[in-house]
Design a protein around this motif. Structure first.
Motif, mmCIF file in Angstrom:
data_model
loop_
_atom_site.group_PDB
_atom_site.id
_atom_site.type_symbol
_atom_site.label_atom_id
_atom_site.label_comp_id
_atom_site.label_asym_id
_atom_site.label_seq_id
_atom_site.Cartn_x
_atom_site.Cartn_y
_atom_site.Cartn_z
ATOM 1 N N PHE A 276 -19.486 -1.649 20.708
ATOM 2 C CA PHE A 276 -18.522 -0.763 21.343
ATOM 3 C C PHE A 276 -19.096 0.648 21.365
ATOM 4 N N GLY A 277 -19.404 1.143 22.579
ATOM 5 C CA GLY A 277 -20.012 2.461 22.707
ATOM 6 C C GLY A 277 -19.061 3.602 22.470
ATOM 7 N N GLY A 278 -17.742 3.342 22.579
ATOM 8 C CA GLY A 278 -16.761 4.401 22.361
ATOM 9 C C GLY A 278 -16.836 5.458 23.442
ATOM 10 N N ASP A 279 -17.427 6.580 23.109
ATOM 11 C CA ASP A 279 -17.584 7.703 24.035
ATOM 12 C C ASP A 279 -18.916 8.340 23.722
ATOM 13 N N THR A 280 -19.791 8.441 24.698
ATOM 14 C CA THR A 280 -21.133 8.924 24.384
ATOM 15 C C THR A 280 -21.847 9.470 25.604
ATOM 16 N N GLY A 281 -22.733 10.422 25.355
ATOM 17 C CA GLY A 281 -23.702 10.856 26.344
ATOM 18 C C GLY A 281 -25.037 10.189 26.076
ATOM 19 N N TYR A 282 -26.006 10.466 26.956
ATOM 20 C CA TYR A 282 -27.341 9.864 26.836
ATOM 21 C C TYR A 282 -28.443 10.909 26.922
#
Length: 404
Positions: A276-282
């Motif tokens: 589960f990535g949740g909330d993220t930038g790259y």
């Protein structure tokens, strides 16, 4: 009288203490994401850029006031919502089954019976105020009381579109045995809400959980005046819950930014693994003209977050990834903390997910991209990587279920 079946989640849960149970990066002991002051956290990578309140005001609010920022049209709603169906009992779980309940919320039914809920928010507004802030442009697919069983509740971070006080309290009332798993610093918030069954974890920590079901009651209605027949169905369910990195931030007030840890998560049970990535930038992208590809030759070598490849190499592969694809425009402002679909596909590849579903879109207007742009760009991004446009990394209607 029509027959009916219900399953009661009455069990004892035993948990190991958070510790490292799987492979970790060589530098993990340095805990570079912990601020040296001991109060708060940071993203320790060149792929991160910090923006302050004035930057955000200039980039979003002021542009909107002056008419320089187009705002997506949500009338009529362009994202389909259907009523979800859930399995009637734990014994029906033969495959990994995932149901999107809007934005970042997914309900996962694991083989073997475990039920996990990720980032549940059932309010009309994702805001500290019930009368202001982003309002749903798609309806809730169901009510909390419609969800039959919840064993594990995962919270990625403290932002209001991922952590809701009314939702948490209602879930705790309906499913008092459910175990919450949160990042460092958030346990205090839950304890102050009167919730004790919460475990807070650091990146690369794991917990092994055993749910010993004492009375999984199967009730069979009949036409007589007698009480329904009850047959016990005792069983143990095992899971490993892993707290893993992502690139984001946290806050619930103007005064607690980055005070609690933001996380991605892995839940493994019944022979299946979900990331589960949740909330993220790259990657942090500079401001470029609209017609310029920030993955083109000039910008293709910008630093990207190394944590996702570490997750894939050390903890993958995953049967299913739940990966954010929305809330990315203006790109230069949002890119450090919100992936666009081109970032999302790279995260999908880095983490070694076999399949994925897009999250973090279709529910609240948080940024300036058109409502249906994320799934369109997702197909384009998959094609650009030589991957199938359908059947591998997909989106679905809110309320829809997929099996993996």
């Amino acid at each position: 009288m029509a027959g009916s079946t219900t399953a009661a989640a009455l069990y004892a849960c035993s948990l190991t203490s958070p510790t490292t149970l799987g492979p970790v990066p060589e530098d993990s002991k340095e805990k570079a994401h912990h601020l040296k002051s001991g109060k708060g956290f940071t993203n320790p990578w060149d792929s991160w850029t910090e923006f302050g309140p004035l930057d955000i005001f200039k980039g979003v609010v002021w542009r909107r006031i002056t008419g320089k920022l187009n705002w997506p049209d949500t009338t009529p709603s362009t994202v389909t919502v259907i009523q979800p169906t859930f399995l009637p009992d734990r014994t029906s779980s033969k495959t990994l089954r995932a149901t999107w309940l809007g934005h970042a919320c997914y309900y996962i039914e694991f083989p073997g019976g475990l039920r996990a809920l990720f980032d549940p928010v059932f309010e009309e507004r994702c805001s500290p105020m019930s009368y202001a802030g982003p309002k749903r442009f798609t309806q809730k697919p169901c009510q909390i009381q419609d969800i039959p069983i919840v064993d594990v509740i995962i919270i990625s971070h403290s932002h209001y579109d991922h952590l809701s006080h009314p939702t948490v309290m209602e879930l705790h009332k309906k499913h008092p045995n459910a175990q919450f798993f949160v990042g460092l610093g958030l346990k205090k918030w839950f304890n102050e809400c009167g919730i004790k069954n919460v475990v807070e974890m650091d990146w690369w920590n794991d917990v092994d959980a055993t749910f010993s079901q004492s009375t999984g009651e199967k009730r069979i209605s009949n036409t007589s005046s007698q009480a329904p027949l009850i047959s016990p169905e005792a069983s143990d369910m095992k899971a490993r819950i892993s707290c893993l990195p992502c690139q984001h931030t946290s806050a619930r007030t103007p005064f607690d930014k980055s005070a609690t840890l933001w996380c991605s998560w892995c839940v493994e049970s019944g022979g299946k693994k979900v990331w589960f990535g949740g909330d993220t930038g790259y990657r942090a992208v500079p401001e470029v003209p609209k017609d310029v590809d920030d993955y083109g030759d000039e910008y293709k070598d910008l630093p990207h977050c190394p944590a996702f490849k570490q997750i894939g190499d050390l903890r993958g592969p995953f049967d299913l990834g739940l990966i954010p694809i929305g809330a990315y425009d203006p790109r230069y402002l949002m890119s450090p903390m919100h992936a666009n679909p081109f970032d999302s596909v790279n995260i999908f590849i880095d983490t070694q997910c076999k399949r994925a579903m897009g999250i973090h879109w279709g529910t609240w207007v948080l940024t300036a991209e058109d409502v249906l742009e994320p799934p369109v760009l997702l197909k384009k991004a998959m094609k650009g990587k030589g991957l199938p446009e359908n059947g591998v990394f997909d989106v679905c209607d809110i309320g829809d279920s997929r099996e993996f």
